[in-house]
Design a protein around this motif. Structure first.
Motif, short mmCIF file in Angstrom:
data_model
loop_
_atom_site.label_atom_id
_atom_site.label_comp_id
_atom_site.label_asym_id
_atom_site.label_seq_id
_atom_site.Cartn_x
_atom_site.Cartn_y
_atom_site.Cartn_z
N LYS A 1 -11.86 28.10 -37.58
CA LYS A 1 -12.40 27.57 -36.34
C LYS A 1 -13.75 28.21 -36.03
CE LYS A 1 -10.73 26.62 -31.71
NZ LYS A 1 -9.62 26.74 -30.79
N TYR A 2 -14.70 27.36 -35.63
CA TYR A 2 -16.00 27.84 -35.17
C TYR A 2 -15.98 27.97 -33.65
CZ TYR A 2 -18.15 27.05 -39.71
OH TYR A 2 -18.48 27.11 -41.04
N LEU A 3 -16.49 29.09 -33.15
CA LEU A 3 -16.60 29.32 -31.71
C LEU A 3 -18.06 29.58 -31.37
CD1 LEU A 3 -13.55 31.69 -31.19
CD2 LEU A 3 -13.68 29.26 -30.68
N PHE A 4 -18.47 29.06 -30.23
CA PHE A 4 -19.86 29.17 -29.80
C PHE A 4 -19.89 29.89 -28.46
CE2 PHE A 4 -19.17 25.53 -32.42
CZ PHE A 4 -20.22 25.57 -33.32
N PRO A 5 -20.57 31.04 -28.37
CA PRO A 5 -20.66 31.74 -27.08
C PRO A 5 -21.31 30.82 -26.04
CG PRO A 5 -21.49 33.12 -28.86
CD PRO A 5 -21.28 31.75 -29.42
N THR A 6 -20.65 30.66 -24.93
CA THR A 6 -21.13 29.76 -23.88
C THR A 6 -22.51 30.19 -23.39
OG1 THR A 6 -18.83 29.39 -23.25
CG2 THR A 6 -20.48 28.69 -21.69
N ASP A 7 -22.75 31.49 -23.31
CA ASP A 7 -24.07 31.98 -22.89
C ASP A 7 -25.15 31.52 -23.88
OD1 ASP A 7 -22.85 33.23 -20.78
OD2 ASP A 7 -22.86 35.22 -21.71
N GLY A 8 -24.84 31.58 -25.17
CA GLY A 8 -25.78 31.15 -26.20
C GLY A 8 -26.07 29.66 -26.14
N VAL A 9 -25.04 28.88 -25.84
CA VAL A 9 -25.21 27.43 -25.71
C VAL A 9 -26.11 27.13 -24.51
CG1 VAL A 9 -24.02 25.25 -25.23
CG2 VAL A 9 -22.99 26.90 -26.80
N ALA A 10 -25.85 27.80 -23.39
CA ALA A 10 -26.66 27.58 -22.19
C ALA A 10 -28.11 27.97 -22.45
CB ALA A 10 -26.09 28.37 -21.02
N GLU A 11 -28.32 29.10 -23.10
CA GLU A 11 -29.68 29.55 -23.40
C GLU A 11 -30.40 28.55 -24.30
OE1 GLU A 11 -31.72 33.17 -25.88
OE2 GLU A 11 -29.91 33.62 -24.73
N HIS A 12 -29.71 28.06 -25.31
CA HIS A 12 -30.29 27.08 -26.22
C HIS A 12 -30.70 25.81 -25.47
CE1 HIS A 12 -30.98 24.81 -29.90
NE2 HIS A 12 -30.24 23.84 -29.37
N LEU A 13 -29.81 25.31 -24.63
CA LEU A 13 -30.10 24.10 -23.87
C LEU A 13 -31.26 24.31 -22.89
CD1 LEU A 13 -26.50 22.78 -23.18
CD2 LEU A 13 -28.16 21.90 -24.83
N GLU A 14 -31.29 25.46 -22.24
CA GLU A 14 -32.39 25.75 -21.31
C GLU A 14 -33.73 25.82 -22.04
OE1 GLU A 14 -31.03 29.28 -19.34
OE2 GLU A 14 -29.88 28.13 -17.86
N ASN A 15 -33.73 26.41 -23.24
CA ASN A 15 -34.96 26.47 -24.03
C ASN A 15 -35.43 25.08 -24.43
OD1 ASN A 15 -35.10 29.24 -23.92
ND2 ASN A 15 -34.06 29.55 -25.86
N LYS A 16 -34.50 24.22 -24.79
CA LYS A 16 -34.85 22.85 -25.17
C LYS A 16 -35.39 22.09 -23.95
CE LYS A 16 -33.75 22.66 -29.51
NZ LYS A 16 -34.71 22.35 -30.55
N LEU A 17 -34.79 22.31 -22.79
CA LEU A 17 -35.25 21.65 -21.58
C LEU A 17 -36.65 22.13 -21.16
CD1 LEU A 17 -31.97 21.55 -19.46
CD2 LEU A 17 -33.14 19.61 -20.52
N ASP A 18 -36.92 23.43 -21.37
CA ASP A 18 -38.23 23.97 -21.05
C ASP A 18 -39.32 23.33 -21.92
OD1 ASP A 18 -37.26 25.59 -19.07
OD2 ASP A 18 -37.17 27.39 -20.31
N LYS A 19 -39.00 23.08 -23.18
CA LYS A 19 -39.98 22.47 -24.09
C LYS A 19 -40.27 21.03 -23.71
CE LYS A 19 -38.95 25.33 -28.10
NZ LYS A 19 -38.42 25.35 -29.46
#
Length: 70
Positions: free
Chosen positions: A50-68
């Motif tokens: 199973k792959y798990l994704f830290p929720t904080d990392g997901v939020a940070e990634h999405l925020e960076n994409k939104l900033d761009k």
């Protein structure tokens, strides 16, 4: 309320691949393929099969994409 807080409340500290696929509106096989090819940009932890994704990392990634975009 920050995106990180919203995701933490909804998913907890980690998201599984199906939850992440639903959030990103892609098929879970797309995420598997990108991980396998080394193209997936969100950090993940493999726990057995199973792959798990830290929720904080997901939020940070999405925020960076939104900033761009904005």
């Amino acid at each position: 309320m920050k995106l990180q807080d919203v995701l933490q409340n909804q998913y907890g500290p980690f998201m599984d691949i199906k939850e992440l696929a639903s959030l990103l509106r892609v098929k879970h096989t797309t995420i598997y393929n990108q991980i396998y090819e080394g193209k997936f940009q969100i950090s993940n932890i493999r726990h057995g099969k199973k792959y798990l994704f830290p929720t904080d990392g997901v939020a940070e990634h999405l925020e960076n994409k939104l900033d761009k975009v904005g």
